[in-house]
Design an enzyme around this catalytic site. Structure first.
Site, PDB file in Angstrom:
ATOM      1  N   CYS A   1       0.795  -1.237   0.000  1.00 20.76           N
ATOM      2  CA  CYS A   1       0.000   0.000   0.000  1.00 20.76           C
ATOM      3  C   CYS A   1       0.822   1.279   0.000  1.00 20.76           C
ATOM      4  O   CYS A   1       0.255   2.373  -0.067  1.00 20.76           O
ATOM      5  CB  CYS A   1      -0.959  -0.005   1.188  1.00 20.76           C
ATOM      6  SG  CYS A   1      -1.961  -1.496   1.285  1.00 20.76           S
TER       7      CYS A   1
ATOM      8  N   HIS B   1      -3.679   8.124   5.605  1.00 24.55           N
ATOM      9  CA  HIS B   1      -3.919   6.807   5.013  1.00 24.55           C
ATOM     10  C   HIS B   1      -5.376   6.409   5.243  1.00 24.55           C
ATOM     11  O   HIS B   1      -6.065   5.994   4.310  1.00 24.55           O
ATOM     12  CB  HIS B   1      -2.960   5.791   5.625  1.00 24.55           C
ATOM     13  CG  HIS B   1      -2.909   4.485   4.903  1.00 24.55           C
ATOM     14  ND1 HIS B   1      -2.694   4.389   3.543  1.00 24.55           N
ATOM     15  CD2 HIS B   1      -3.038   3.204   5.353  1.00 24.55           C
ATOM     16  CE1 HIS B   1      -2.700   3.113   3.184  1.00 24.55           C
ATOM     17  NE2 HIS B   1      -2.897   2.370   4.257  1.00 24.55           N
TER      18      HIS B   1
ATOM     19  N   HIS C   1      -9.831   1.711  -0.992  1.00 30.26           N
ATOM     20  CA  HIS C   1      -8.397   1.546  -0.778  1.00 30.26           C
ATOM     21  C   HIS C   1      -7.811   0.921  -2.037  1.00 30.26           C
ATOM     22  O   HIS C   1      -8.028  -0.248  -2.322  1.00 30.26           O
ATOM     23  CB  HIS C   1      -8.169   0.652   0.436  1.00 30.26           C
ATOM     24  CG  HIS C   1      -6.733   0.571   0.869  1.00 30.26           C
ATOM     25  ND1 HIS C   1      -5.685   1.012   0.096  1.00 30.26           N
ATOM     26  CD2 HIS C   1      -6.157   0.081   2.015  1.00 30.26           C
ATOM     27  CE1 HIS C   1      -4.550   0.806   0.727  1.00 30.26           C
ATOM     28  NE2 HIS C   1      -4.810   0.250   1.895  1.00 30.26           N
TER      29      HIS C   1
END
Length: 849
Positions: free
Chosen positions: A159, A291, A327
C-alpha cells in the site's frame, strides 16, 4: 560543498478510478461527493456482502491494436492509459529518451495466471503469460509503447508502492539523471487480494467510515500517473504546473507482518524525516491527507502518530479520501495525491465521507462529510502498508514559495558484503570455490508438488488443443519433457543444501522464516559483521532496499492453492507472506532495521536497481547506511514451466553445461541464495576504521523499447550501451579508463547477444581488448541478485589485483570480445558492471577500487 536540491514540480496527471477515467471527471466526482464503493460485480458470487470500488467503465486504449491489448493485463493497460494521459497533459509527446518510469503496484503479474487458481484453466492464454506473467512486465510493455528510454523500476511495497515510486522518481531528478520522470501506480483487484482481506475480517459491510462508526475497509482499484519535472525545465517550456514535491521519506516499523506498531514510532519517524528533508516544521503543514483505511488499528495508530508529530494536532485538518474511491492498495498513494492536487488549489479541503460518531481515541479534525474552504500551501500525504512500510510526501500547491534545501553530496562506499549460494554459505566460501576452478557442485533435482504436476498436465492439454504453441516451434515437446520427464531429464538447479541458520544468526525464528528470507537474513548479518556494524538502538539510521524477481514462491504457492476449491476458506497465514515485500519485512523485524525501507520487484537483476536507490539515499545524505540486496528460492512453480517452454531454462544434470557466452548456449540453470551489501558515506566508513570493499563511482540506466519484438537485438544492445555511456559520464570517465568489464547475462543466447553487442558498442573504438568476465555459471543464475553476486567477486578481484576465468565455457560465441579464459594477474582500478532484466531494463555501474 553543499548542493542545493532541485525543485521538482508536477506538470501532468492521468487518472483511472471507480469515479472517472479522466482528470476533469474525477475532479467533478469528488466535488459531488460521489462514492464508488458498491456491490461487487466480480466477487459477489464467492463472498457475502462483497463490496468494492471497481473500474466498470469501458476504457479506450487507442491507438493500441487488439492483438497488443490481448497480450497485456489490466495492470499494464491501466498504467499505459494514465501514463499516456499524463504525458499528453504535460505536453511531453516527443523525444522521451531521457525520461524514466517508476511504477508502484502490489499484485502485478497475477492476471495471466488467474485461470489456474480460479478453476477455469481453459481460459489460459500463453501469449498473456509470456508478455504479462512477470511481476515487472507492466514496466516493460508500457515503456515500450510510450517510447521511454530512461530506465524503469517497479516498487512492490503493497500500500505504499506508488508514493515510494514517486519518491524514487524525485531522486532521479535530484541526481540529474533526467529532467522529466513518470511515476505511476496501478492496481487491479484480483481474487487472491480480495480473498485475503476478506478472510482477515477487515472488510466493511457497506462503505468504509474512517475514524468513525463501524470499523472496516473498502477495497478499491485504480491507477494514477504524474509527470515529475525539474522546475526550470518546466518553466522554460511553458508547462502548466500543478504543484511542487518538496520531499519524501520512507521508514519501517520493524514490528509485525500486518499490524502497525502500537506506539506509532515508524509513522512518527517517517513524517519527521520527510519534513526535515523538505526543510519545513510541523506548524507549516496546513493539511494532512492521511492513510485512513477505516480499520480500527490503522485509524487509532494513525491518530496517535499525528498527536506525537503535531503539537496542535487537534486544530490541524486531516482527512481520508478512501471513503470516495476505496483503498486502491498499490495505487492508493498516487490516486489520493491526485485527488488533493485537483481540489486543494481551488481552496477545497477534501472531506472524510460517511463520518458519524468518532471511535475511541479518534479525536482529531477529520473534516467530516462536507468540503471546507481553506487556503492550503503545504500539505502532507501519508500511506502505510503491510510489513510496516511507511511513506510520507510533502507537497506545495504554490511552487517556488518554500526555500530549497541543500545537502553535501557523499561518495558512496561498499563497507560490507555477505552472500549465500549453492557453492558456499558465506562470501569467503563462495570466493574460495570460484578461485578453485576445478570444483563443480552437484545439481539438485526439483521436487514438484502433485498439484502442480496435475495442473501442468492439464495446461499442456489446453495449450495443445487451442493451438497456442503454433508460434513456438518445439514448445509442446519442451513442456512434455518438463511435465513428463523422460530419460531422467528433470529440472535440476543450484540449490543451497546443509544450511544451518543458527550457526550464522544470533536470532532466528524458524516459524516465520521462508527459504528466501533465511538466505537474505544470513547474507545481511554477514554484511553487517564484515562492516563492523551492530544494530543497537540506532535501527532508524539503517535502511534496507531489496530487489526481488519471483519472490517468496513457496509461500505464494501455498496461498494460491488454498483458494481452491473455495476462496472463502483461504489460508490467511500465508497472505502477508506472499507479498513481494515480505522478505524485507522479515529481515527488518529480525534485525530491528527501521530506516528507509523498500522492495523493488523488477525481475532479473532487480538488486542492481536496488543498488541505484541505495546509492541515492547515501549520496543525498538521507541515511547514514543502507543495506541493498536480493534473494531467491528455487521452487517448482508454473513460471518454471513457462521458462522451459520458451527455452530459457536448461534441463541438465551437469553444471558444466551451463556455459555463459558459449557458442552452443542452451539456456541457464536456476540458482538460489542471496547477496547483501552495506553502503555508507566513504569518509564515515574510513573514520570507523572499516576496510572498504569498493566505491560506487557512478551509474547509468536505460531501457529498450522493443518488448514485443523478439528480433531486435541491435536496438536492445544500443539501449544497454546507452546505460554504459551514462554510467561512464556519471563517474567522469571514458571507456579507456575501464580495466575490466563484468556482465551478468543469464547465459541464454538472446541475453548474451545483447550484452556482447552493448560491450562492443561502448568499448569497440576506445578499449576493444578490455577483459570481460561473468561468474553466473559458478553459482547458478540467482535471478534477483546475479549482478550483486558478480559484484562481490569483482570486489575480491580488486583486492587481489587478479581475475578468475569465466567458468565452464570452452568455446565462446564472439571473437570480438576479450573473454577471460584463464586466470589473470592485472592492475585493476575501475571496473564496469552491467546487468539486465528479462524485459529490457538495463543498469551499469562504475566500481572503483
Amino acid at each position: 560543498m553543499k548542493t542545493s536540491r532541485k525543485r521538482v514540480v508536477i506538470t501532468g496527471m492521468g487518472i483511472l478510478s471507480s469515479l472517472a477515467d479522466n482528470i476533469a471527471g474525477f475532479r467533478q466526482a469528488l466535488l459531488n461527493k460521489e462514492c464508488g464503493v458498491q456491490d461487487s460485480t466480480r466477487f459477489s458470487h464467492w463472498f457475502e456482502n462483497a463490496r468494492a470500488a471497481e473500474i466498470l467503465q469501458d476504457i479506450d486504449y487507442a491507438p493500441l491494436d487488439a492483438e497488443t491489448v490481448s497480450a497485456m493485463d489490466n495492470a499494464a493497460l491501466w498504467a499505459y492509459k494514465v501514463s499516456k494521459d499524463a504525458l499528453n497533459a504535460a505536453g511531453l509527446t516527443g523525444d522521451l529518451e531521457e525520461t524514466g518510469m517508476i511504477v508502484g503496484v502490489s499484485s502485478a503479474g497475477t492476471e495471466a495466471f488467474l485461470p489456474l487458481f480460479e478453476q477455469r484453466i481453459q481460459d489460459f492464454s500463453l501469449k498473456k503469460a509470456i508478455y504479462s506473467g512477470g511481476f515487472a512486465s507492466c514496466c516493460s510493455s508500457v515503456s515500450t509503447l510510450l517510447g521511454l528510454k530512461g530506465g524503469t523500476e517497479l516498487v512492490a511495497t503493497a500500500c505504499t508502492a506508488s508514493p515510494n515510486a514517486i519518491g524514487m522518481a524525485f531522486d532521479y531528478i535530484q541526481n540529474g539523471k533526467s529532467k522529466t520522470m513518470l511515476a505511476v501506480g496501478t492496481e487491479p483487484i484480483y481474487l487472491p487480494t480480495f480473498a485475503g482481506f476478506y478472510a482477515l475480517n477487515v472488510m466493511h459491510a457497506e462503505s468504509c467510515t474512517p475514524f468513525s462508526g463501524t470499523s472496516g475497509m473498502s477495497i478499491g482499484e485504480g491507477a494514477g500517473a504524474i509527470v515529475l519535472e525539474e522546475y526550470e525545465h518546466a518553466v522554460a517550456r511553458g508547462a502548466t504546473i500543478y504543484g511542487e514535491l518538496l520531499s519524501y521519506a520512507t521508514s519501517c516499523d520493524a514490528y509485525h507482518e500486518t499490524g502497525p506498531d502500537p506506539r506509532a514510532n515508524g509513522a512518527v519517524q517517517v513524517m519527521l524525516k520527510a519534513m526535515e528533508n523538505a526543510g519545513v516544521t510541523p506548524d507549516q503543514i496546513d493539511y494532512v491527507n492521511v492513510h485512513g483505511t477505516g480499520t480500527e488499528a490503522n485509524d487509532r495508530i494513525e491518530t496517535l502518530a499525528m498527536k506525537k508529530v503535531f503539537p496542535d494536532a487537534v486544530d490541524l485538518p486531516v482527512s481520508s479520501t478512501k471513503s470516495f474511491f476505496g483503498h486502491n492498495i498499490g495505487a492508493a498513494g498516487i490516486v489520493e495525491l491526485i485527488a488533493c492536487l485537483v481540489t486543494l488549489p481551488e481552496k477545497k479541503l477534501l472531506p472524510t465521507l460517511n463520518f458519524t460518531v468518532p471511535r475511541p481515541n479518534c479525536d482529531l479534525d477529520y473534516v467530516p462529510n462536507e468540503f471546507r474552504e481553506k487556503d492550503i500551501n503545504i500539505f502532507m500525504k501519508n500511506n502505510y502498508a503491510f510489513g510496516g512500510n511507511n511513506c510520507c510526501m510533502i507537497v506545495s500547491t504554490r511552487p517556488g514559495t518554500v526555500p530549497v534545501t541543500a545537502y553535501e553530496a557523499k561518495r558512496v562506499a561498499i563497507s560490507g558484503m555477505g552472500a549465500v549460494s549453492a557453492i558456499g554459505h558465506t562470501l569467503n566460501e563462495i570466493l574460495e570455490h570460484i578461485w578453485s576452478a576445478d570444483k563443480s557442485p552437484e545439481l539438485t533435482g526439483v521436487k514438484f508438488n502433485g498439484d502442480t504436476l496435475t495442473e501442468a498436465v492439464e495446461l499442456l492439454d489446453v495449450l495443445t488443443r487451442t493451438h497456442q504453441f503454433d508460434d513456438l516451434p518445439g514448445a509442446t515437446r519442451r513442456l512434455q519433457r518438463a511435465v513428463l520427464p523422460e530419460n531422467n531429464v528433470h529440472f535440476k538447479t543450484f540449490q543451497v543444501t546443509a544450511l544451518e541458520p543458527r550457526r550464522h544468526l544470533r536470532r532466528f525464528d524458524s516459524r516465520k522464516a521462508t527459504r528466501g528470507g533465511t538466505f537474505a537474513l544470513i547474507a545481511l548479518a554477514e554484511a553487517l559483521n564484515n562492516a563492523k556494524h551492530k544494530i543497537k538502538r540506532d535501527g532508524h539510521e539503517l535502511g534496507l532496499v531489496m530487489g526481488m524477481s519471483r519472490g517468496p514462491q513457496e509461500t505464494t504457492y501455498k496461498y494460491l492453492q488454498s483458494l481452491k476449491p473455495d476462496p472463502r476458506k483461504v489460508r490467511t497465514s500465508e497472505f502477508p507472506g506472499s507479498l513481494m515485500n515480505s522478505i524485507a519485512t522479515f529481515c527488518g523485524i529480525s534485525e530491528g532495521i527501521k530506516g528507509y525501507t523498500t522492495t523493488l520487484a523488477t525481475g532479473q537483476n532487480a538488486s542492481l536497481g536496488a543498488l541505484t536507490y541505495g546509492y541515492e539515499i547515501i549520496r543525498q545524505q538521507l541515511q547514514p547506511q543502507v543495506l541493498v540486496g536480493g534473494a531467491d528460492e528455487c521452487f517448482p512453480s508454473m513460471s518454471l514451466y513457462m521458462d522451459a517452454v520458451t527455452e530459457k531454462i536448461q534441463m541438465t544434470s551437469d553444471p558444466r553445461e551451463y556455459q555463459v557466452y558459449g557458442k552452443e548456449a542452451k539456456g541457464f540453470v536456476p540458482g538460489e541464495g542471496a547477496c547483501m551489501v552495506l553502503l555508507e558515506d566513504l569518509d564515515a566508513a574510513q573514520a570507523r576504521g572499516v576496510e572498504i570493499c569498493a566505491e560506487i563511482a557512478g551509474y547509468g540506466k536505460s531501457n529498450s523499447i522493443s518488448y514485443f519484438d523478439a528480433d531486435c537485438a541491435d536496438e536492445k544492445s544500443a539501449a544497454m550501451a546507452l546505460a554504459i555511456h551514462r554510467a561512464l559520464a556519471d563517474a567522469g570517465l571514458t571507456a579507456r579508463d575501464i580495466d575490466l568489464v563484468c556482465g551478468s547475462s543469464n547465459g541464454t543466447k538472446e541475453s548474451s547477444e545483447i550484452e556482447i553487442g552493448a560491450i562492443c558498442l561502448a568499448f569497440g573504438e576506445q578499449n576493444p581488448q578490455v577483459p570481460v568476465v561473468n561468474y553466473n555459471a559458478s553459482f547458478g543464475f540467482v535471478e534477483s541478485c546475479a549482478g550483486l553476486l558478480n559484484l562481490a567477486v569483482l570486489a575480491d578481484c580488486i583486492r587481489k589485483q587478479a581475475v578468475p576465468a569465466i567458468p565452464h565455457t570452452q568455446v565462446f560465441c564472439d571473437d570480438r570480445i576479450n573473454f577471460v579464459k584463464a586466470p589473470l594477474k592485472m592492475a585493476i582500478r575501475h571496473v564496469l558492471l552491467v546487468g539486465a532484466n528479462e524485459g529490457g531494463n538495463y543498469n551499469a555501474f562504475v566500481i572503483r577500487g
